[in-house]
Design a protein around this motif. Structure first.
Motif, PDB file in Angstrom:
ATOM      1  N   ASN A   2       3.857  25.214 -11.031  1.00  0.00           N
ATOM      2  CA  ASN A   2       2.708  25.445 -11.898  1.00  0.00           C
ATOM      3  C   ASN A   2       1.435  25.164 -11.105  1.00  0.00           C
ATOM      4  OD1 ASN A   2       0.857  25.673 -13.952  1.00  0.00           O
ATOM      5  ND2 ASN A   2       1.652  23.981 -15.188  1.00  0.00           N
ATOM      6  N   PRO A   3       1.013  26.091 -10.261  1.00  0.00           N
ATOM      7  CA  PRO A   3      -0.091  25.837  -9.327  1.00  0.00           C
ATOM      8  C   PRO A   3      -1.451  25.663  -9.988  1.00  0.00           C
ATOM      9  CG  PRO A   3       0.598  28.134  -9.231  1.00  0.00           C
ATOM     10  CD  PRO A   3       1.605  27.438 -10.067  1.00  0.00           C
ATOM     11  N   ASP A   4      -1.585  25.968 -11.269  1.00  0.00           N
ATOM     12  CA  ASP A   4      -2.871  25.817 -11.939  1.00  0.00           C
ATOM     13  C   ASP A   4      -3.023  24.467 -12.647  1.00  0.00           C
ATOM     14  OD1 ASP A   4      -3.692  28.413 -11.222  1.00  0.00           O
ATOM     15  OD2 ASP A   4      -2.618  29.277 -12.927  1.00  0.00           O
ATOM     16  N   TYR A  49       0.288  10.253  -1.182  1.00  0.00           N
ATOM     17  CA  TYR A  49       1.652  10.788  -1.058  1.00  0.00           C
ATOM     18  C   TYR A  49       1.677  12.265  -1.415  1.00  0.00           C
ATOM     19  CZ  TYR A  49       6.743  11.029  -1.503  1.00  0.00           C
ATOM     20  OH  TYR A  49       8.078  11.369  -1.353  1.00  0.00           O
ATOM     21  N   LEU A  50       1.022  12.630  -2.510  1.00  0.00           N
ATOM     22  CA  LEU A  50       1.027  14.028  -2.940  1.00  0.00           C
ATOM     23  C   LEU A  50       0.301  14.920  -1.936  1.00  0.00           C
ATOM     24  CD1 LEU A  50       0.303  13.641  -6.768  1.00  0.00           C
ATOM     25  CD2 LEU A  50       2.487  14.214  -5.679  1.00  0.00           C
ATOM     26  N   VAL A  51      -0.846  14.482  -1.447  1.00  0.00           N
ATOM     27  CA  VAL A  51      -1.612  15.281  -0.489  1.00  0.00           C
ATOM     28  C   VAL A  51      -0.803  15.478   0.793  1.00  0.00           C
ATOM     29  CG1 VAL A  51      -3.659  15.295   0.977  1.00  0.00           C
ATOM     30  CG2 VAL A  51      -3.861  14.664  -1.441  1.00  0.00           C
ATOM     31  N   ALA A  52      -0.105  14.425   1.231  1.00  0.00           N
ATOM     32  CA  ALA A  52       0.703  14.515   2.446  1.00  0.00           C
ATOM     33  C   ALA A  52       1.844  15.514   2.290  1.00  0.00           C
ATOM     34  CB  ALA A  52       1.267  13.142   2.807  1.00  0.00           C
ATOM     35  N   ARG A  53       2.196  15.833   1.049  1.00  0.00           N
ATOM     36  CA  ARG A  53       3.286  16.788   0.787  1.00  0.00           C
ATOM     37  C   ARG A  53       2.771  18.125   0.288  1.00  0.00           C
ATOM     38  NH1 ARG A  53       4.579  12.186   1.553  1.00  0.00           N
ATOM     39  NH2 ARG A  53       6.638  11.538   2.282  1.00  0.00           N
ATOM     40  N   GLY A 107       0.779  -1.227   0.000  1.00  0.00           N
ATOM     41  CA  GLY A 107       0.000   0.000   0.000  1.00  0.00           C
ATOM     42  C   GLY A 107       0.809   1.275   0.000  1.00  0.00           C
ATOM     43  N   GLU A 108       2.128   1.177   0.012  1.00  0.00           N
ATOM     44  CA  GLU A 108       2.994   2.352   0.045  1.00  0.00           C
ATOM     45  C   GLU A 108       3.761   2.480  -1.266  1.00  0.00           C
ATOM     46  OE1 GLU A 108       2.990   4.501   2.525  1.00  0.00           O
ATOM     47  OE2 GLU A 108       1.575   3.298   3.695  1.00  0.00           O
ATOM     48  N   VAL A 109       4.097   3.719  -1.619  1.00  0.00           N
ATOM     49  CA  VAL A 109       4.857   3.930  -2.849  1.00  0.00           C
ATOM     50  C   VAL A 109       6.269   3.382  -2.674  1.00  0.00           C
ATOM     51  CG1 VAL A 109       3.493   5.944  -3.477  1.00  0.00           C
ATOM     52  CG2 VAL A 109       5.602   6.266  -2.185  1.00  0.00           C
ATOM     53  N   THR A 110       6.800   2.800  -3.728  1.00  0.00           N
ATOM     54  CA  THR A 110       8.162   2.282  -3.726  1.00  0.00           C
ATOM     55  C   THR A 110       9.143   3.420  -4.026  1.00  0.00           C
ATOM     56  OG1 THR A 110       7.883   1.704  -6.054  1.00  0.00           O
ATOM     57  CG2 THR A 110       7.455  -0.036  -4.425  1.00  0.00           C
ATOM     58  N   PRO A 111      10.448   3.220  -3.818  1.00  0.00           N
ATOM     59  CA  PRO A 111      11.407   4.307  -4.078  1.00  0.00           C
ATOM     60  C   PRO A 111      11.317   4.879  -5.487  1.00  0.00           C
ATOM     61  CG  PRO A 111      12.456   2.589  -2.787  1.00  0.00           C
ATOM     62  CD  PRO A 111      11.095   2.066  -3.152  1.00  0.00           C
ATOM     63  N   ALA A 112      11.132   4.029  -6.500  1.00  0.00           N
ATOM     64  CA  ALA A 112      11.044   4.535  -7.877  1.00  0.00           C
ATOM     65  C   ALA A 112       9.809   5.416  -8.054  1.00  0.00           C
ATOM     66  CB  ALA A 112      11.008   3.369  -8.862  1.00  0.00           C
ATOM     67  N   LEU A 113       8.683   5.006  -7.492  1.00  0.00           N
ATOM     68  CA  LEU A 113       7.463   5.798  -7.598  1.00  0.00           C
ATOM     69  C   LEU A 113       7.580   7.069  -6.764  1.00  0.00           C
ATOM     70  CD1 LEU A 113       4.669   6.107  -8.734  1.00  0.00           C
ATOM     71  CD2 LEU A 113       3.788   4.608  -6.923  1.00  0.00           C
ATOM     72  N   ARG A 114       8.229   6.972  -5.628  1.00  0.00           N
ATOM     73  CA  ARG A 114       8.444   8.164  -4.793  1.00  0.00           C
ATOM     74  C   ARG A 114       9.250   9.215  -5.553  1.00  0.00           C
ATOM     75  NH1 ARG A 114      11.446   6.038  -0.809  1.00  0.00           N
ATOM     76  NH2 ARG A 114       9.552   5.069   0.008  1.00  0.00           N
ATOM     77  N   ALA A 115      10.241   8.766  -6.314  1.00  0.00           N
ATOM     78  CA  ALA A 115      11.050   9.715  -7.090  1.00  0.00           C
ATOM     79  C   ALA A 115      10.183  10.446  -8.110  1.00  0.00           C
ATOM     80  CB  ALA A 115      12.196   8.981  -7.779  1.00  0.00           C
ATOM     81  N   ARG A 116       9.273   9.730  -8.768  1.00  0.00           N
ATOM     82  CA  ARG A 116       8.374  10.373  -9.733  1.00  0.00           C
ATOM     83  C   ARG A 116       7.469  11.382  -9.036  1.00  0.00           C
ATOM     84  NH1 ARG A 116       6.330   5.307 -13.638  1.00  0.00           N
ATOM     85  NH2 ARG A 116       8.385   4.310 -13.842  1.00  0.00           N
ATOM     86  N   LEU A 117       6.987  11.021  -7.865  1.00  0.00           N
ATOM     87  CA  LEU A 117       6.062  11.901  -7.148  1.00  0.00           C
ATOM     88  C   LEU A 117       6.774  13.139  -6.598  1.00  0.00           C
ATOM     89  CD1 LEU A 117       3.987   9.130  -5.359  1.00  0.00           C
ATOM     90  CD2 LEU A 117       3.220  10.610  -7.227  1.00  0.00           C
ATOM     91  N   ASP A 118       8.013  12.995  -6.184  1.00  0.00           N
ATOM     92  CA  ASP A 118       8.763  14.166  -5.712  1.00  0.00           C
ATOM     93  C   ASP A 118       8.966  15.176  -6.850  1.00  0.00           C
ATOM     94  OD1 ASP A 118       8.923  13.171  -3.154  1.00  0.00           O
ATOM     95  OD2 ASP A 118      10.919  12.302  -3.412  1.00  0.00           O
ATOM     96  N   VAL A 119       9.216  14.676  -8.060  1.00  0.00           N
ATOM     97  CA  VAL A 119       9.303  15.565  -9.226  1.00  0.00           C
ATOM     98  C   VAL A 119       7.963  16.245  -9.453  1.00  0.00           C
ATOM     99  CG1 VAL A 119       9.586  15.616 -11.746  1.00  0.00           C
ATOM    100  CG2 VAL A 119      11.173  14.297 -10.338  1.00  0.00           C
ATOM    101  N   THR A 120       6.882  15.499  -9.255  1.00  0.00           N
ATOM    102  CA  THR A 120       5.539  16.048  -9.441  1.00  0.00           C
ATOM    103  C   THR A 120       5.234  17.141  -8.419  1.00  0.00           C
ATOM    104  OG1 THR A 120       4.809  13.894 -10.278  1.00  0.00           O
ATOM    105  CG2 THR A 120       3.097  15.456  -9.644  1.00  0.00           C
ATOM    106  N   VAL A 121       5.666  16.947  -7.193  1.00  0.00           N
ATOM    107  CA  VAL A 121       5.463  17.981  -6.164  1.00  0.00           C
ATOM    108  C   VAL A 121       6.151  19.276  -6.584  1.00  0.00           C
ATOM    109  CG1 VAL A 121       5.993  18.647  -3.790  1.00  0.00           C
ATOM    110  CG2 VAL A 121       5.150  16.344  -4.277  1.00  0.00           C
TER     111      VAL A 121
END
Length: 265
Positions: A144-146, A170-174, A124-138
């Motif tokens: 680009n707030p819109d 993950y994104l909401v938590a950040r 149920g948790e993001v793996t390191p590879a997925l976390r890296a993608r999400l950190d870029v997304t944050v």
């Protein structure tokens, strides 16, 4: 020196040959250990299996190069002496090509939407590879707030939550606002990621909007081709691959690209 001793000496590998044999064994052992390490953070997949097989092949190849039994053929058979170095050279070329192209980001930071391509979750948790993608997304969401964010990924085997739900959490938590995030939790492939994401974005933004996607560096090349096939004209941003996942992920992606070239899927 007797004739027998001279013949045995000819069969014995040179110092350089012995060093090469040891190197093949060491590389093979490292690949096998790397596979075991990746299994702690990821579910079983083709890249893990094939990388393990390659590691075993390297170990066997190195040991056979070091064989010195009297009366035995020296070293591995001829086809293996050709196959293993050629396979290694092709893999290295493919890895460098994927890494270089994958790091050439094209996103303008002004797109209307960004699609985050999912990869494995574990328990149920993001793996390191997925976390890296999400950190870029944050970072992208801050710049680009819109932009609307689509998190794309279905339910992996043996998991209780979809990749999309784990990504949203993950994104909401950040600090990314939940109303900006659209879950696409049905897809089981990159092609479906883009197809289903396009349907969701069409419904929310209409037919005229710009899109970027986020994925791992090794995946950018194939993902761009699949996006175009799915009718999604998108720029892209890369996430770095965790160092210990590089062999497994790049082997898997090389096989996937070969399949994409052959089938278009």
């Amino acid at each position: 020196m007797t004739h027998a001793a001279a013949a045995l000496d000819l069969r014995r590998p040179s110092r350089g040959g012995r060093l090469a044999a040891v190197l093949w064994v060491v590389v093979g052992a490292v690949l096998i250990l790397d596979v075991l390490a990746v299994l702690f953070t990821s579910s079983m997949h083709t890249g893990i299996v094939v990388t393990f097989v390659i590691g075993v092949l390297y170990v066997f190849y190195g040991l056979s190069r070091h064989r010195t039994r009297p009366g035995a053929q020296q070293g591995p058979p001829r086809w293996l002496r050709i196959f293993v170095p050629c396979l290694t050279a092709l893999m290295l070329l493919a890895f460098v090509y994927l890494a270089v192209l994958g790091r050439m980001d094209t996103a303008s930071q002004e797109e209307d939407a960004v699609v985050v391509l999912g990869t494995a979750v574990k328990d149920g948790e993001v793996t390191p590879a997925l976390r890296a993608r999400l950190d870029v997304t944050v970072d992208y969401a801050t710049a680009n707030p819109d932009a609307v964010i689509v998190v794309a990924g279905g339910l992996p085997p043996g998991e209780a939550v979809t990749e999309a739900l784990a990504m949203q959490r993950y994104l909401v938590a950040r600090g990314v606002a939940e109303h900006r995030i659209i879950q696409e939790g049905r897809s089981t492939s990159t092609s479906e990621n883009f197809g289903y994401a396009k349907d969701l974005l069409d419904a929310r933004l209409g037919m005229e909007y710009t899109t970027a996607f986020v994925t791992s560096d090794y995946h950018v090349l194939r993902a761009a081709g699949i996006a175009e096939t799915a009718g999604v004209r998108a720029t892209h941003l890369h996430a770095d691959t965790p160092w210990y996942e590089i062999p497994v992920d790049y082997v898997r992606e090389s096989l996937a690209i070969a399949k994409f070239v052959a089938t278009g899927r």
